[in-house]
Structure formats: C-alpha cells, structure tokens
Design an enzyme around this catalytic site. Sequence first.
Site, PDB file in Angstrom:
ATOM      1  N   LYS A   1       8.688  66.482   8.795  1.00 32.60           N
ATOM      2  CA  LYS A   1       9.010  66.184   7.385  1.00 32.60           C
ATOM      3  C   LYS A   1       9.372  67.477   6.637  1.00 32.60           C
ATOM      4  CE  LYS A   1       7.641  61.587   6.887  1.00 32.60           C
ATOM      5  NZ  LYS A   1       7.416  60.504   5.914  1.00 32.60           N
TER       6      LYS A   1
ATOM      7  N   GLU B   1      -7.273  72.418  11.699  1.00 31.85           N
ATOM      8  CA  GLU B   1      -7.068  72.370  10.244  1.00 31.85           C
ATOM      9  C   GLU B   1      -8.223  73.080   9.552  1.00 31.85           C
ATOM     10  OE1 GLU B   1      -7.047  68.180   9.244  1.00 31.85           O
ATOM     11  OE2 GLU B   1      -9.138  67.915   9.770  1.00 31.85           O
TER      12      GLU B   1
ATOM     13  N   ARG C   1       7.107  51.386  15.857  1.00 31.78           N
ATOM     14  CA  ARG C   1       5.659  51.502  15.640  1.00 31.78           C
ATOM     15  C   ARG C   1       4.910  50.426  16.431  1.00 31.78           C
ATOM     16  NH1 ARG C   1       4.942  49.137  11.647  1.00 31.78           N
ATOM     17  NH2 ARG C   1       3.580  47.557  12.507  1.00 31.78           N
TER      18      ARG C   1
ATOM     19  N   ASN D   1      -9.078  53.686   6.309  1.00 33.98           N
ATOM     20  CA  ASN D   1      -9.196  52.481   7.139  1.00 33.98           C
ATOM     21  C   ASN D   1     -10.263  52.652   8.220  1.00 33.98           C
ATOM     22  OD1 ASN D   1      -7.102  51.581   5.610  1.00 33.98           O
ATOM     23  ND2 ASN D   1      -5.684  51.209   7.313  1.00 33.98           N
TER      24      ASN D   1
ATOM     25  N   SER E   1       0.613  69.271  11.674  1.00 29.97           N
ATOM     26  CA  SER E   1       0.905  68.559  12.923  1.00 29.97           C
ATOM     27  C   SER E   1       2.409  68.578  13.137  1.00 29.97           C
ATOM     28  CB  SER E   1       0.422  67.103  12.863  1.00 29.97           C
ATOM     29  OG  SER E   1       1.373  66.286  12.182  1.00 29.97           O
TER      30      SER E   1
ATOM     31  N   GLN F   1       4.112  62.382  -0.473  1.00 30.04           N
ATOM     32  CA  GLN F   1       3.076  61.385  -0.650  1.00 30.04           C
ATOM     33  C   GLN F   1       1.796  61.752   0.082  1.00 30.04           C
ATOM     34  OE1 GLN F   1       3.444  56.681  -0.842  1.00 30.04           O
ATOM     35  NE2 GLN F   1       3.529  57.382   1.254  1.00 30.04           N
TER      36      GLN F   1
ATOM     37  N   TYR G   1       4.253  65.899  13.545  1.00 33.59           N
ATOM     38  CA  TYR G   1       4.782  64.868  12.651  1.00 33.59           C
ATOM     39  C   TYR G   1       5.013  65.442  11.252  1.00 33.59           C
ATOM     40  CZ  TYR G   1       4.245  61.698   8.774  1.00 33.59           C
ATOM     41  OH  TYR G   1       4.398  61.098   7.550  1.00 33.59           O
ATOM     42  N   HIS G   2       3.992  66.072  10.685  1.00 32.60           N
ATOM     43  CA  HIS G   2       4.149  66.617   9.331  1.00 32.60           C
ATOM     44  C   HIS G   2       5.227  67.708   9.296  1.00 32.60           C
ATOM     45  CE1 HIS G   2       0.064  64.797   9.046  1.00 32.60           C
ATOM     46  NE2 HIS G   2       0.453  64.517   7.816  1.00 32.60           N
TER      47      HIS G   2
ATOM     48  N   ARG H   1      -8.497  68.070  15.435  1.00 30.34           N
ATOM     49  CA  ARG H   1      -7.317  68.675  14.829  1.00 30.34           C
ATOM     50  C   ARG H   1      -7.561  70.147  14.543  1.00 30.34           C
ATOM     51  NH1 ARG H   1      -4.518  64.304  10.892  1.00 30.34           N
ATOM     52  NH2 ARG H   1      -4.877  62.508  12.236  1.00 30.34           N
TER      53      ARG H   1
ATOM     54  N   THR I   1       5.747  63.984   2.701  1.00 33.48           N
ATOM     55  CA  THR I   1       4.287  63.908   2.733  1.00 33.48           C
ATOM     56  C   THR I   1       3.691  65.149   2.090  1.00 33.48           C
ATOM     57  OG1 THR I   1       2.360  64.086   4.196  1.00 33.48           O
ATOM     58  CG2 THR I   1       4.449  64.736   5.134  1.00 33.48           C
TER      59      THR I   1
END
Lengths: 383, 383
Positions: free
Chosen positions: A185, A328, A35, A240, A179, A208, A181-182, A326, A144
């Site tokens: 998972k 979505e 990372r 954030n 995505s 999560q 990444y998702h 994105r 996730t």
Amino acid sequence: MKILILGADGYLGWPTMMHFAKQGHEVYGIDDYSRRLIAMQTSSEALMPNPNLEDRAKLFNEVSGLNLQCRIGDLKDFRLFESVFSEFKPDAVIHYAEQPSAPYSLKGYEEAHYTLKNNLEVTHNLLWAVIKYAPDCHIVKLGTMGEYGTPNIDIEEGWLDIEHKGRKHKFLYPRQAGSLYHTTKVLDTDLMWFYVRTFNLKVTDLMQGPVYGLSTSETDLDERLLPNFHYDDIFGTLVNRFLVQAVAGIPLTVYGKGGQIRGYLNLKDTLQCVDLATNNPAKEGELKIYNQLTETFSVNQLADKVKKVGDQMGLGVEIKPIPNPRKEAEDHYYNPTHTGLIELGLQPNYLTDDVLVSMLEQVLKYKNAIVVDKIMPRVKWNK
Amino acid sequence: MKILILGADGYLGWPTMMHFAKQGHEVYGIDDYSRRLIAMQTSSEALMPNPNLEDRAKLFNEVSGLNLQCRIGDLKDFRLFESVFSEFKPDAVIHYAEQPSAPYSLKGYEEAHYTLKNNLEVTHNLLWAVIKYAPDCHIVKLGTMGEYGTPNIDIEEGWLDIEHKGRKHKFLYPRQAGSLYHTTKVLDTDLMWFYVRTFNLKVTDLMQGPVYGLSTSETDLDERLLPNFHYDDIFGTLVNRFLVQAVAGIPLTVYGKGGQIRGYLNLKDTLQCVDLATNNPAKEGELKIYNQLTETFSVNQLADKVKKVGDQMGLGVEIKPIPNPRKEAEDHYYNPTHTGLIELGLQPNYLTDDVLVSMLEQVLKYKNAIVVDKIMPRVKWNK
C-alpha cells in the site's frame, strides 16, 4: 453517479455496494473471489455463511428493489478494465481490490509474490484505465494507516512540510510499514502520486485503520447480507479474534506486551468516509489523503474492553499474552491527526459497550461454528 | 569473493563483469537480453556493434586468461534464482537488472506494465532468493538519483532526520521521481528497506546519476569489449545525444529551458563505486545508501561544454532548444550531498575537455553508422 467498486465481495466492498445503491447511485462491482480462495487454501473461512457476490447482489436487489450489477473476473488482466470501462463509464471508482492479509503476505515466497503482484498490478491497471478511457474519473483508493508504521513524531494526514537547513519542501509523509501487505500500500501511494502529478488524475487515498462491526442500514435487512466475519490468523482482525475468544471461552491472546496502538473505526463510519470522499472529489492533479479512523486503542485496552463487557454478559473472559509473531514495536508513541473527514461531516460511531454487546451477541449466535484451531498464529516473521 | 551480476549485458553490467574478474573475484552474470529486444522493437540500436554476452565473455576470457561465467535467462522466474543460488552461492549480488528507459516506461500501457512488473518482480525475487538460500549475501542495488526528484531542500544520502513539533525521527529521505522507470526504483527502495529491517538482510543502495564514458581498463583491451553506446530517444543519455549530434553536424537539442541540473559520473567511477560498496558491505539489518555522482551540470552547461570542445575540433556545433517532452522542473534548486563514497576512497574522474575529446573521437569513428532519425523524442508525457 456511476460508481465502480473493485473488490466488491470483500468485508468493506460488499457493504459499500449496498450503501451507494441505497444512496441512488448506479453501482457496478467486480471481484475475483481471491479472498475466498485463499481462505479455503489456508483453512481460514469466515464464521458466518456469505452467499457469493452474484447471489447476494440478487438477494439485495429483491429486498431493496434496487439494481446492483456485478461481474466476476481478475483485475490483473487489463482487458477486464477495458471491457468494464467501455461498458459502464464510471464517474468514480472505489478500489478495495487488494490481498489484505499481513500474515499471508509473509507466509512464503509464493504468497509474497502473489501479494506484491496482485496489489501493484491492479492499482497500476486502474490508473491506466482511467488515463486511457476515463480521465475525469475520480479514484477513491483504500490505503491503510499501517503505511505510516509507528514513527516517533505525529502522523499528519498524508503530507509533511519539512524544513531542512533553512529551506522548505512539502513531501508525502514518509512511510514505513510493518508487513509486506502494508508495504504494497506504500508502493500504491508512491505510484498513484506519480501518475496524479504527471497525468493530472484525481485521486483520494484513504489511510484507514482496522475496521470492526457487521451492522449497517443495509446489512441489517437480512442476515444473508452480512459482510464476511474472519477471526482466523490470516484474515481475522484483532477485535474479531477477541470477540470469538470471549464467546468460545478461551483466553484473549495478546501479542507481546500489548502496547501496540492503532486507530480503529466502525464499519458504519467506513461507509460514511467513503461516501464523503466520493462526494468531495480531488481536483485534477490532486492526491487528497485522509487518515480514516475515529479513536485509538492499544491491544491491552481492547482486551480490557472486551473482557469487561464479556464478563458483564457472564462469559468469564481471560486475557493471556503470547509471544508476538510479528516484528513490531510493542510500546511506542502514536499520535495520528484525523480531522479531514470530520471537517467533511463524519459523525463517528465509537466502540461503546453497547456496540461490543451487539457484536458479542451476533457472534454468540454462531458459537457452534467457531473452529478454535484457526485462531493461533501460524505465520511468524519475528525471528 | 563470489559475485553474481544481474543485468550483465547492460551498459554498466558488462564493464562490472570484467572489472570484478580482473580484481580476482569469481564472477557469474545473468541477462535476458531484454534491452536488446526493446532496442530492436523501438529502432533504438546502439551505435557500435556489441557481441552478445556469451560471445564477449568468451572473448574477454581469451584476452585476459580469466573466467567469466554467464547464463541467459529471465529473473522474473524465481526458479532461475533458485538454480543459480544453489549452483553458485554468491557472497555478493550486484543488481542492475531493470528496464532503464524513462521514455519507454511511459510509451503506453504495455510498456508501463512491463517496466513495473519486471523491475519490481526481479528485485523481489532477489530478496527472497537471499532470504531462502543465502541470508549472509550482500546485495548491492543500483538505484538512481532520479528517485529524489528535484526537491527544494538539500538532498541527503538516503536518509533524513526530521524534527516535527518537538519530536524527532529518522526516515528514508522522501522520494518523488519524474518517470515511471524512476518511480519503480523508489518502490524498489521501499521494498528493500522493508525486507532489510524485517529479515536482517544486508543491502547497499547506490543512488546513481547519469553515467558517461566507454573507456575502462578492460574495455580498452579490445574494441569489441566496449559497452553499449545508445544515443536514441529511448536508451540514449543526454551526454551521448549531444556527442552524436555534434559529430553528425546537427544542433544539440536542449529540452525546454535547459536549467535541469543532474549529478553525473564517469563510467570508471561507477566501477570504483560499485567496487567500494561491495568491499564495504552493509551490516545485518542495515540499508546503506550512497549518492553516486561526482559533479553536477545543467543541460545548458553540458551543451556549452560539448559545443566548446566540438568547436575546437572543428565540428561547428550549434545548440537548439526544443519543447520539453518530459514533465520536469526546468529551473530548480539542486544540492545533493555525495561524500559517502569519497570517504570510502573514491577518486573522481571528472568531465574534462580531454574526456570529451576522447569520447567525440570514439563517436567520430562510427560517424557513418549514426541514424539521425533515432534522436528526436518520440514519447511525450508533458501534455
């Protein structure tokens, strides 16, 4: 208990290291700093300085009198697992070691390839390390809520009883993520469920939602023990980004209509959940799944909350919709069940005004370090 | 049409090459000979000799006056895709390039790692090659009926409308496979569906049952054009194992109770199905899924069929149950829908006594080449 933590340098990995050590467990963490490398490569560094894993483990050990152990290495190499499992013999493994950025996972071929390869191979190596060297070891895997996507029916906790033409079967709840990444998972879940039922492994998969917050009993000991705080378009979370935009005096950027609803939780609650999951292990041949969130908000609701609190603090917060980078749904049904962890004893810390004030105050201390150029989306997959 | 075939040296890839060339298409095939390598490494060579891909392409071109093109290389290397796509510019890609052995995929860590890596990376590279270099190209992917496993409800064609607590959503039919190999195809499906809906690709996924047979219009031209015939425990199919056991005068080995039901089809029908799928492409953003089988049999039914025909041929066939090396239901509900390809025009070739006779006669020609040691299961995952 001997607890091995994969991805120990991460936003969640690091506070988890300290938490379990404080609870009296023997803790060993591994990270390859990928990372940090990607953050450098994409100009997406965290807002506050974070000593590297070995330095902050040493610092924590000095402050606490405890003994975190750690090792830097790439878990795609099975020999690292072999070495660690023969040396440490974990009773539980907490697996956070995934490339976690959705935009990075779709930046281009190389980034997509890396994300698929890293996330799948590390999970698969872990499964084989447990099969070969520690079949009684309990795996606690961070999935996730994004695996489910935004279906038009209630999201149950991992499983769904389906009745079809008069017959019944219990399946993994169908997953459809937004995505790559998702999606990795989703693949992890399929893969773990195959190995669990075939080799009688014990796995808990935690679905999560996005986590916010920097404060835990241990991170509060010393500013240098804070987890990483990303506000950029690659690793930054929505909460954030809004906090930093409020502090920097620039509008909160809402992607599209802002009706995207997700389930959120406080960092303190992630630690509670992972602790509860670890202390209530799955049985042999069982894949336990919990939905790990405490409350749901739309993007617009979060923007309004940050604006309200920011305005009270005199920050003069504005909100500005921008085109959604994105692909979505921006206006959808969302009703996830999340009772399993509550039944185990989770006591939620909600996103109150006080919590927002303390996060804004933390960011205000680093106002001069904010680089506004890092915030706007650079990766678009909604063409 | 320009058709690219991945895994062109395989049991299905090779007859598909010749079929499409005969239909007047421009055909380009790629293979890395990994099945031949694994067959050597595990002493699982095919019964009849098969010239390598370049040699048999040359032979076919001489016999037919057509012009098959081929290239030997590893599709895990994205640069091979880049090179082929810039040179050949396919209208359709038929993707067979996967490690197809269930026992091999669970032989040990190295084999499992290779299977996961090869199958996922080749599929993922193909998706990116299409995204970057040929977004209009139609992908025809070979999945497997094994992706569904043996659920207690009817198996629909790829998708399932679910009603839950008064609300509805259409999902990919939930999948739960019986080996790591079959699980990699579940992951392929998840991965393709993500890219299809996100990047508007055109993909057809064929959920195929076990295929039997050696005879097609093109393989009948010359004995050296036959596809590979495996009867070993690694690449051998159930039908092939029974044929070879009948010819070798050893009992047909039924795994466990023999109530395992699967959907089967003739090699000629695979060619029909792949042709129909290629000529009826998915639309942009559509993942078309067909269940590719023509009839279902239990293991016991197949053993009885082979015994009956073998006995009529004077082979004196016996049947002998052995402990099941696999973890699978041996007595289960199984009702797969398979109307989509029939509606497109598939005319099934069923497993008649005549078909069994001709396959047994083909095997009898190579009776002396049978190596009995290759037949019994060496890999067990039912502990």
